[in-house]
Design a protein around this motif. Sequence first.
Motif, PDB file in Angstrom:
ATOM      1  N   CYS A  71      51.735  33.391  22.665  1.00  0.00           N
ATOM      2  CA  CYS A  71      52.246  33.419  24.038  1.00  0.00           C
ATOM      3  C   CYS A  71      51.109  33.706  25.005  1.00  0.00           C
ATOM      4  CB  CYS A  71      53.348  34.474  24.176  1.00  0.00           C
ATOM      5  SG  CYS A  71      54.082  34.449  25.837  1.00  0.00           S
ATOM      6  N   SER A  72      50.577  32.661  25.597  1.00  0.00           N
ATOM      7  CA  SER A  72      49.422  32.835  26.484  1.00  0.00           C
ATOM      8  C   SER A  72      49.779  33.588  27.758  1.00  0.00           C
ATOM      9  CB  SER A  72      48.783  31.485  26.808  1.00  0.00           C
ATOM     10  OG  SER A  72      49.725  30.619  27.418  1.00  0.00           O
ATOM     11  N   PHE A  73      50.990  33.395  28.272  1.00  0.00           N
ATOM     12  CA  PHE A  73      51.396  34.123  29.474  1.00  0.00           C
ATOM     13  C   PHE A  73      51.411  35.627  29.201  1.00  0.00           C
ATOM     14  CE2 PHE A  73      54.582  36.291  32.033  1.00  0.00           C
ATOM     15  CZ  PHE A  73      54.175  35.963  33.311  1.00  0.00           C
ATOM     16  N   CYS A  74      52.078  36.041  28.123  1.00  0.00           N
ATOM     17  CA  CYS A  74      52.179  37.474  27.805  1.00  0.00           C
ATOM     18  C   CYS A  74      50.836  38.052  27.381  1.00  0.00           C
ATOM     19  CB  CYS A  74      53.230  37.708  26.728  1.00  0.00           C
ATOM     20  SG  CYS A  74      54.920  37.350  27.282  1.00  0.00           S
ATOM     21  N   LEU A  75      50.060  37.295  26.645  1.00  0.00           N
ATOM     22  CA  LEU A  75      48.737  37.758  26.242  1.00  0.00           C
ATOM     23  C   LEU A  75      47.887  38.038  27.475  1.00  0.00           C
ATOM     24  CD1 LEU A  75      46.731  38.371  23.997  1.00  0.00           C
ATOM     25  CD2 LEU A  75      46.164  35.942  23.954  1.00  0.00           C
ATOM     26  N   ASP A  76      47.873  37.107  28.400  1.00  0.00           N
ATOM     27  CA  ASP A  76      47.139  37.263  29.655  1.00  0.00           C
ATOM     28  C   ASP A  76      47.616  38.508  30.401  1.00  0.00           C
ATOM     29  OD1 ASP A  76      45.443  35.770  31.908  1.00  0.00           O
ATOM     30  OD2 ASP A  76      47.331  36.418  32.839  1.00  0.00           O
ATOM     31  N   MET A  77      48.928  38.655  30.524  1.00  0.00           N
ATOM     32  CA  MET A  77      49.507  39.774  31.262  1.00  0.00           C
ATOM     33  C   MET A  77      49.154  41.113  30.621  1.00  0.00           C
ATOM     34  SD  MET A  77      53.523  40.689  31.865  1.00  0.00           S
ATOM     35  CE  MET A  77      53.705  39.684  33.321  1.00  0.00           C
ATOM     36  N   HIS A  78      49.312  41.211  29.320  1.00  0.00           N
ATOM     37  CA  HIS A  78      49.144  42.500  28.662  1.00  0.00           C
ATOM     38  C   HIS A  78      47.681  42.899  28.472  1.00  0.00           C
ATOM     39  CE1 HIS A  78      53.354  43.078  28.471  1.00  0.00           C
ATOM     40  NE2 HIS A  78      53.513  41.891  27.909  1.00  0.00           N
ATOM     41  N   LYS A 133      44.657  43.444  40.141  1.00  0.00           N
ATOM     42  CA  LYS A 133      43.778  44.620  40.188  1.00  0.00           C
ATOM     43  C   LYS A 133      42.875  44.710  38.964  1.00  0.00           C
ATOM     44  CE  LYS A 133      47.148  47.207  42.812  1.00  0.00           C
ATOM     45  NZ  LYS A 133      48.546  47.415  42.494  1.00  0.00           N
ATOM     46  N   ALA A 134      43.198  43.963  37.922  1.00  0.00           N
ATOM     47  CA  ALA A 134      42.387  43.989  36.693  1.00  0.00           C
ATOM     48  C   ALA A 134      41.046  43.275  36.902  1.00  0.00           C
ATOM     49  CB  ALA A 134      43.139  43.351  35.533  1.00  0.00           C
ATOM     50  N   ASN A 135      40.959  42.451  37.942  1.00  0.00           N
ATOM     51  CA  ASN A 135      39.744  41.689  38.227  1.00  0.00           C
ATOM     52  C   ASN A 135      39.274  40.877  37.019  1.00  0.00           C
ATOM     53  OD1 ASN A 135      39.512  42.629  40.916  1.00  0.00           O
ATOM     54  ND2 ASN A 135      38.667  44.544  40.147  1.00  0.00           N
ATOM     55  N   LEU A 136      40.221  40.218  36.373  1.00  0.00           N
ATOM     56  CA  LEU A 136      39.896  39.397  35.212  1.00  0.00           C
ATOM     57  C   LEU A 136      40.169  37.908  35.444  1.00  0.00           C
ATOM     58  CD1 LEU A 136      41.297  41.600  32.305  1.00  0.00           C
ATOM     59  CD2 LEU A 136      38.920  41.286  32.986  1.00  0.00           C
ATOM     60  N   ALA A 137      40.536  37.543  36.638  1.00  0.00           N
ATOM     61  CA  ALA A 137      40.857  36.135  36.917  1.00  0.00           C
ATOM     62  C   ALA A 137      39.622  35.264  36.848  1.00  0.00           C
ATOM     63  CB  ALA A 137      41.499  36.005  38.273  1.00  0.00           C
ATOM     64  N   GLU A 167      47.041  44.353  31.879  1.00  0.00           N
ATOM     65  CA  GLU A 167      47.653  45.680  31.980  1.00  0.00           C
ATOM     66  C   GLU A 167      46.840  46.712  31.202  1.00  0.00           C
ATOM     67  OE1 GLU A 167      52.427  44.990  32.554  1.00  0.00           O
ATOM     68  OE2 GLU A 167      51.647  45.121  30.509  1.00  0.00           O
ATOM     69  N   ALA A 168      46.444  46.358  30.004  1.00  0.00           N
ATOM     70  CA  ALA A 168      45.666  47.289  29.171  1.00  0.00           C
ATOM     71  C   ALA A 168      44.357  47.672  29.858  1.00  0.00           C
ATOM     72  CB  ALA A 168      45.399  46.676  27.797  1.00  0.00           C
ATOM     73  N   ARG A 169      43.698  46.728  30.458  1.00  0.00           N
ATOM     74  CA  ARG A 169      42.444  47.021  31.163  1.00  0.00           C
ATOM     75  C   ARG A 169      42.716  47.941  32.359  1.00  0.00           C
ATOM     76  NH1 ARG A 169      38.278  47.688  29.961  1.00  0.00           N
ATOM     77  NH2 ARG A 169      37.084  46.570  31.499  1.00  0.00           N
ATOM     78  N   ILE A 170      43.781  47.680  33.101  1.00  0.00           N
ATOM     79  CA  ILE A 170      44.151  48.537  34.228  1.00  0.00           C
ATOM     80  C   ILE A 170      44.446  49.954  33.731  1.00  0.00           C
ATOM     81  CG2 ILE A 170      45.959  48.978  35.948  1.00  0.00           C
ATOM     82  CD1 ILE A 170      46.069  45.889  36.367  1.00  0.00           C
ATOM     83  N   HIS A 171      45.052  50.062  32.555  1.00  0.00           N
ATOM     84  CA  HIS A 171      45.387  51.370  31.970  1.00  0.00           C
ATOM     85  C   HIS A 171      44.189  52.053  31.317  1.00  0.00           C
ATOM     86  CE1 HIS A 171      49.734  49.698  31.531  1.00  0.00           C
ATOM     87  NE2 HIS A 171      49.516  50.165  32.744  1.00  0.00           N
ATOM     88  N   GLY A 172      43.029  51.388  31.335  1.00  0.00           N
ATOM     89  CA  GLY A 172      41.811  52.016  30.819  1.00  0.00           C
ATOM     90  C   GLY A 172      41.418  51.636  29.400  1.00  0.00           C
ATOM     91  N   PHE A 204      53.086  41.430  39.749  1.00  0.00           N
ATOM     92  CA  PHE A 204      53.020  42.590  38.857  1.00  0.00           C
ATOM     93  C   PHE A 204      51.789  43.460  39.089  1.00  0.00           C
ATOM     94  CE2 PHE A 204      55.772  39.769  36.221  1.00  0.00           C
ATOM     95  CZ  PHE A 204      56.892  40.596  36.189  1.00  0.00           C
ATOM     96  N   GLY A 205      51.015  43.155  40.126  1.00  0.00           N
ATOM     97  CA  GLY A 205      49.828  43.958  40.436  1.00  0.00           C
ATOM     98  C   GLY A 205      48.694  43.772  39.440  1.00  0.00           C
ATOM     99  N   LEU A 206      48.705  42.683  38.714  1.00  0.00           N
ATOM    100  CA  LEU A 206      47.678  42.460  37.691  1.00  0.00           C
ATOM    101  C   LEU A 206      46.381  41.898  38.262  1.00  0.00           C
ATOM    102  CD1 LEU A 206      50.002  41.033  34.911  1.00  0.00           C
ATOM    103  CD2 LEU A 206      49.143  43.376  35.179  1.00  0.00           C
TER     104      LEU A 206
END
Length: 159
Positions: free
Chosen positions: A48-55, A155-159, A58-63, A151-153
């Motif tokens: 699932c590329s959508f969920c993989l990208d999202m999570h 902020k991860a600056n991974l785009a 999120e993990a990077r935002i969470h540290g 979803f505020g993602l």
Amino acid sequence: MTHRINYIQQSPELFKAFMQFSNALKNTAIEESIRDLVSIRASQLNGCSFCLDMHVKEARIHGERELRIHHLTAWRESTLFEPRERAALAWTEVLTKLPEHGVSDEIYDRVRTQLSEKELSDLTFDVMAINAWNRANVAFKTVPGSADKAFGLDKANLA
């Protein structure tokens, strides 16, 4: 890519209820860092590329450390994961790719050495949720990154 339906628009009441269920998982006995690892690993297994990208975002935002995210596909060989995390990843994999004869006593017993009954129950619901999200987003080919702003993602600056 073939255009597919937007399941959120087609079934808004079900989406809302499932979002409420997913949001409730944030208040369980399983810590955020493990929930992140579980979501990434299940999404990898399900393609699932959508969920993989999202999570990952999120993990990077969470540290979460980038190297640990890269090591998730080889978590058994990696030295970067603690026994509790390994137990959660093993449980995630066995529930995501259910064996023909179910979950073995050996895997269950190994996981139970690291997780309480409550934690194992909560983790099971977490794995159930990510697998359901994976199935919907794979079925309808949801575009990775398409919900970043919502979803505020971003902020991860991974785009």
